[in-house]
Write a protein that holds these residues in place. Structure first.
Motif, PDB file in Angstrom:
ATOM      1  N   TYR A 142       1.923  -9.440  -5.240  1.00 26.99           N
ATOM      2  CA  TYR A 142       0.975  -9.815  -6.297  1.00 26.99           C
ATOM      3  C   TYR A 142      -0.136  -8.765  -6.422  1.00 26.99           C
ATOM      4  O   TYR A 142      -0.525  -8.388  -7.535  1.00 26.99           O
ATOM      5  CB  TYR A 142       0.352 -11.186  -6.004  1.00 26.99           C
ATOM      6  N   GLN A 143      -0.634  -8.318  -5.287  1.00 29.46           N
ATOM      7  CA  GLN A 143      -1.694  -7.305  -5.306  1.00 29.46           C
ATOM      8  C   GLN A 143      -1.174  -5.985  -5.892  1.00 29.46           C
ATOM      9  O   GLN A 143      -1.884  -5.304  -6.624  1.00 29.46           O
ATOM     10  CB  GLN A 143      -2.236  -7.089  -3.885  1.00 29.46           C
ATOM     11  N   VAL A 144       0.062  -5.656  -5.568  1.00 25.20           N
ATOM     12  CA  VAL A 144       0.663  -4.435  -6.115  1.00 25.20           C
ATOM     13  C   VAL A 144       0.763  -4.543  -7.636  1.00 25.20           C
ATOM     14  O   VAL A 144       0.410  -3.601  -8.356  1.00 25.20           O
ATOM     15  CB  VAL A 144       2.058  -4.175  -5.499  1.00 25.20           C
ATOM     16  N   LEU A 145       1.197  -5.681  -8.125  1.00 27.79           N
ATOM     17  CA  LEU A 145       1.286  -5.872  -9.580  1.00 27.79           C
ATOM     18  C   LEU A 145      -0.091  -5.738 -10.240  1.00 27.79           C
ATOM     19  O   LEU A 145      -0.204  -5.157 -11.332  1.00 27.79           O
ATOM     20  CB  LEU A 145       1.909  -7.230  -9.897  1.00 27.79           C
ATOM     21  N   GLU A 146      -1.117  -6.267  -9.601  1.00 31.64           N
ATOM     22  CA  GLU A 146      -2.472  -6.141 -10.149  1.00 31.64           C
ATOM     23  C   GLU A 146      -2.880  -4.678 -10.286  1.00 31.64           C
ATOM     24  O   GLU A 146      -3.437  -4.272 -11.310  1.00 31.64           O
ATOM     25  CB  GLU A 146      -3.483  -6.866  -9.244  1.00 31.64           C
ATOM     26  N   VAL A 147      -2.605  -3.890  -9.260  1.00 34.18           N
ATOM     27  CA  VAL A 147      -2.998  -2.480  -9.280  1.00 34.18           C
ATOM     28  C   VAL A 147      -2.175  -1.709 -10.318  1.00 34.18           C
ATOM     29  O   VAL A 147      -2.716  -0.876 -11.050  1.00 34.18           O
ATOM     30  CB  VAL A 147      -2.854  -1.845  -7.875  1.00 34.18           C
ATOM     31  N   ILE A 148      -0.885  -1.986 -10.375  1.00 34.38           N
ATOM     32  CA  ILE A 148      -0.032  -1.307 -11.369  1.00 34.38           C
ATOM     33  C   ILE A 148      -0.572  -1.557 -12.773  1.00 34.38           C
ATOM     34  O   ILE A 148      -0.682  -0.642 -13.586  1.00 34.38           O
ATOM     35  CB  ILE A 148       1.436  -1.790 -11.253  1.00 34.38           C
ATOM     36  N   MET A 169       1.996 -11.056 -14.786  1.00 32.17           N
ATOM     37  CA  MET A 169       1.337  -9.891 -14.191  1.00 32.17           C
ATOM     38  C   MET A 169       2.060  -8.586 -14.531  1.00 32.17           C
ATOM     39  O   MET A 169       1.634  -7.516 -14.099  1.00 32.17           O
ATOM     40  CB  MET A 169       1.241 -10.070 -12.678  1.00 32.17           C
ATOM     41  N   GLY A 170       3.161  -8.674 -15.269  1.00 29.33           N
ATOM     42  CA  GLY A 170       3.822  -7.447 -15.708  1.00 29.33           C
ATOM     43  C   GLY A 170       5.224  -7.209 -15.190  1.00 29.33           C
ATOM     44  O   GLY A 170       5.882  -6.257 -15.621  1.00 29.33           O
ATOM     45  N   ALA A 171       5.696  -8.022 -14.260  1.00 30.18           N
ATOM     46  CA  ALA A 171       7.074  -7.842 -13.795  1.00 30.18           C
ATOM     47  C   ALA A 171       8.033  -8.183 -14.933  1.00 30.18           C
ATOM     48  O   ALA A 171       7.802  -9.132 -15.676  1.00 30.18           O
ATOM     49  CB  ALA A 171       7.355  -8.741 -12.587  1.00 30.18           C
ATOM     50  N   VAL A 172       9.097  -7.406 -15.066  1.00 28.13           N
ATOM     51  CA  VAL A 172      10.028  -7.649 -16.161  1.00 28.13           C
ATOM     52  C   VAL A 172      11.062  -8.720 -15.809  1.00 28.13           C
ATOM     53  O   VAL A 172      11.617  -9.364 -16.694  1.00 28.13           O
ATOM     54  CB  VAL A 172      10.753  -6.365 -16.618  1.00 28.13           C
ATOM     55  N   GLU A 173      11.317  -8.876 -14.515  1.00 29.96           N
ATOM     56  CA  GLU A 173      12.315  -9.866 -14.117  1.00 29.96           C
ATOM     57  C   GLU A 173      12.092 -10.283 -12.674  1.00 29.96           C
ATOM     58  O   GLU A 173      11.376  -9.619 -11.922  1.00 29.96           O
ATOM     59  CB  GLU A 173      13.730  -9.299 -14.297  1.00 29.96           C
ATOM     60  N   PHE A 174      12.721 -11.393 -12.323  1.00 27.26           N
ATOM     61  CA  PHE A 174      12.597 -11.958 -10.978  1.00 27.26           C
ATOM     62  C   PHE A 174      14.017 -12.239 -10.483  1.00 27.26           C
ATOM     63  O   PHE A 174      14.787 -12.929 -11.164  1.00 27.26           O
ATOM     64  CB  PHE A 174      11.805 -13.269 -11.055  1.00 27.26           C
ATOM     65  N   ILE A 175      14.362 -11.693  -9.351  1.00 27.80           N
ATOM     66  CA  ILE A 175      15.694 -11.890  -8.776  1.00 27.80           C
ATOM     67  C   ILE A 175      15.537 -12.528  -7.402  1.00 27.80           C
ATOM     68  O   ILE A 175      14.712 -12.105  -6.594  1.00 27.80           O
ATOM     69  CB  ILE A 175      16.457 -10.554  -8.660  1.00 27.80           C
ATOM     70  N   GLU A 194       0.833  -1.202   0.000  1.00 32.24           N
ATOM     71  CA  GLU A 194       0.000   0.000   0.000  1.00 32.24           C
ATOM     72  C   GLU A 194       0.872   1.257   0.000  1.00 32.24           C
ATOM     73  O   GLU A 194       0.628   2.197  -0.758  1.00 32.24           O
ATOM     74  CB  GLU A 194      -0.928  -0.021   1.216  1.00 32.24           C
ATOM     75  N   GLU A 195       1.895   1.252   0.855  1.00 35.16           N
ATOM     76  CA  GLU A 195       2.836   2.383   0.877  1.00 35.16           C
ATOM     77  C   GLU A 195       3.543   2.495  -0.468  1.00 35.16           C
ATOM     78  O   GLU A 195       3.768   3.596  -0.977  1.00 35.16           O
ATOM     79  CB  GLU A 195       3.894   2.188   1.971  1.00 35.16           C
ATOM     80  N   GLY A 196       3.902   1.354  -1.028  1.00 36.81           N
ATOM     81  CA  GLY A 196       4.597   1.346  -2.312  1.00 36.81           C
ATOM     82  C   GLY A 196       3.755   1.964  -3.415  1.00 36.81           C
ATOM     83  O   GLY A 196       4.251   2.763  -4.216  1.00 36.81           O
ATOM     84  N   LEU A 197       2.484   1.614  -3.459  1.00 35.28           N
ATOM     85  CA  LEU A 197       1.618   2.196  -4.485  1.00 35.28           C
ATOM     86  C   LEU A 197       1.480   3.704  -4.322  1.00 35.28           C
ATOM     87  O   LEU A 197       1.440   4.440  -5.310  1.00 35.28           O
ATOM     88  CB  LEU A 197       0.243   1.529  -4.445  1.00 35.28           C
ATOM     89  N   ALA A 198       1.443   4.178  -3.087  1.00 33.40           N
ATOM     90  CA  ALA A 198       1.365   5.625  -2.854  1.00 33.40           C
ATOM     91  C   ALA A 198       2.607   6.309  -3.431  1.00 33.40           C
ATOM     92  O   ALA A 198       2.512   7.361  -4.069  1.00 33.40           O
ATOM     93  CB  ALA A 198       1.227   5.910  -1.360  1.00 33.40           C
ATOM     94  N   VAL A 199       3.768   5.711  -3.226  1.00 37.45           N
ATOM     95  CA  VAL A 199       5.022   6.272  -3.754  1.00 37.45           C
ATOM     96  C   VAL A 199       5.013   6.248  -5.280  1.00 37.45           C
ATOM     97  O   VAL A 199       5.381   7.229  -5.935  1.00 37.45           O
ATOM     98  CB  VAL A 199       6.241   5.503  -3.193  1.00 37.45           C
ATOM     99  N   ILE A 200       4.549   5.143  -5.861  1.00 41.96           N
ATOM    100  CA  ILE A 200       4.493   5.029  -7.327  1.00 41.96           C
ATOM    101  C   ILE A 200       3.546   6.086  -7.898  1.00 41.96           C
ATOM    102  O   ILE A 200       3.851   6.747  -8.885  1.00 41.96           O
ATOM    103  CB  ILE A 200       4.046   3.616  -7.746  1.00 41.96           C
ATOM    104  N   ARG A 201       2.408   6.267  -7.247  1.00 43.99           N
ATOM    105  CA  ARG A 201       1.441   7.264  -7.734  1.00 43.99           C
ATOM    106  C   ARG A 201       1.987   8.685  -7.639  1.00 43.99           C
ATOM    107  O   ARG A 201       1.527   9.586  -8.334  1.00 43.99           O
ATOM    108  CB  ARG A 201       0.127   7.137  -6.963  1.00 43.99           C
ATOM    109  N   GLU A 202       2.974   8.907  -6.755  1.00 38.67           N
ATOM    110  CA  GLU A 202       3.629  10.218  -6.654  1.00 38.67           C
ATOM    111  C   GLU A 202       4.695  10.396  -7.737  1.00 38.67           C
ATOM    112  O   GLU A 202       5.369  11.415  -7.791  1.00 38.67           O
ATOM    113  CB  GLU A 202       4.303  10.371  -5.278  1.00 38.67           C
ATOM    114  N   GLY A 203       4.871   9.382  -8.569  1.00 38.57           N
ATOM    115  CA  GLY A 203       5.858   9.459  -9.640  1.00 38.57           C
ATOM    116  C   GLY A 203       7.273   9.132  -9.204  1.00 38.57           C
ATOM    117  O   GLY A 203       8.234   9.503  -9.865  1.00 38.57           O
ATOM    118  N   LYS A 204       7.411   8.418  -8.089  1.00 40.41           N
ATOM    119  CA  LYS A 204       8.739   8.101  -7.563  1.00 40.41           C
ATOM    120  C   LYS A 204       9.090   6.627  -7.717  1.00 40.41           C
ATOM    121  O   LYS A 204       9.830   6.083  -6.897  1.00 40.41           O
ATOM    122  CB  LYS A 204       8.815   8.492  -6.083  1.00 40.41           C
TER     123      LYS A 204
END
Length: 123
Positions: free
Chosen positions: A63-69, A96-102, A37-47
């Motif tokens: 997984y939920q974050v990827l769905e929202v993105i 779900m849209g991730a470009v890579e997995f590390i 949830e915090e991560g999505l707020a940061v992404i929505r701020e363009g960061k």
């Protein structure tokens, strides 16, 4: 202009480990989030041009974050960093849209290679 990077993981140790693994010469502005949830707020701020995303977190997992993105078409390139390296998890996040997995803990050379492969960073 620096690249905005978000490191989203509930473990402060893991966040710091990922930050230390970033290429030394990469011009970045780093933000942190302790859950999705915090991560999505940061992404929505363009960061969050580049997002390093853990899968297992409280409140909202990776997984939920990827769905929202995907649903909101947010402009982030997501690289999942997780200890859950089951092939099903890898395939699922890529669909779900991730470009890579590390795999955790992050290997600095592997991270630099992934960033280079996607044209995000070059020495």
């Amino acid at each position: 202009m620096s690249t905005s990077v978000l490191i989203c993981d509930d473990s402060s140790f893991a966040r710091k480990q990922v930050q230390r693994a970033l290429p030394a010469g990469w011009d970045v502005s780093v933000s942190f989030a302790g859950d999705g949830e915090e991560g999505l707020a940061v992404i929505r701020e363009g960061k969050g041009e580049v997002v390093f995303l853990d899968l297992t977190m409280p409140v909202m997992d990776g997984y939920q974050v990827l769905e929202v993105i995907k649903a909101e078409d947010l402009p982030s390139m997501v690289i999942v960093i997780s200890g859950d390296i089951q092939p099903e998890a890898v395939n699922r996040v890529k669909k779900m849209g991730a470009v890579e997995f590390i795999k955790k803990p992050v290997d600095q050379a592997r991270l630099a290679q992934v960033l280079s492969d996607f044209g995000i960073y070059s020495e």
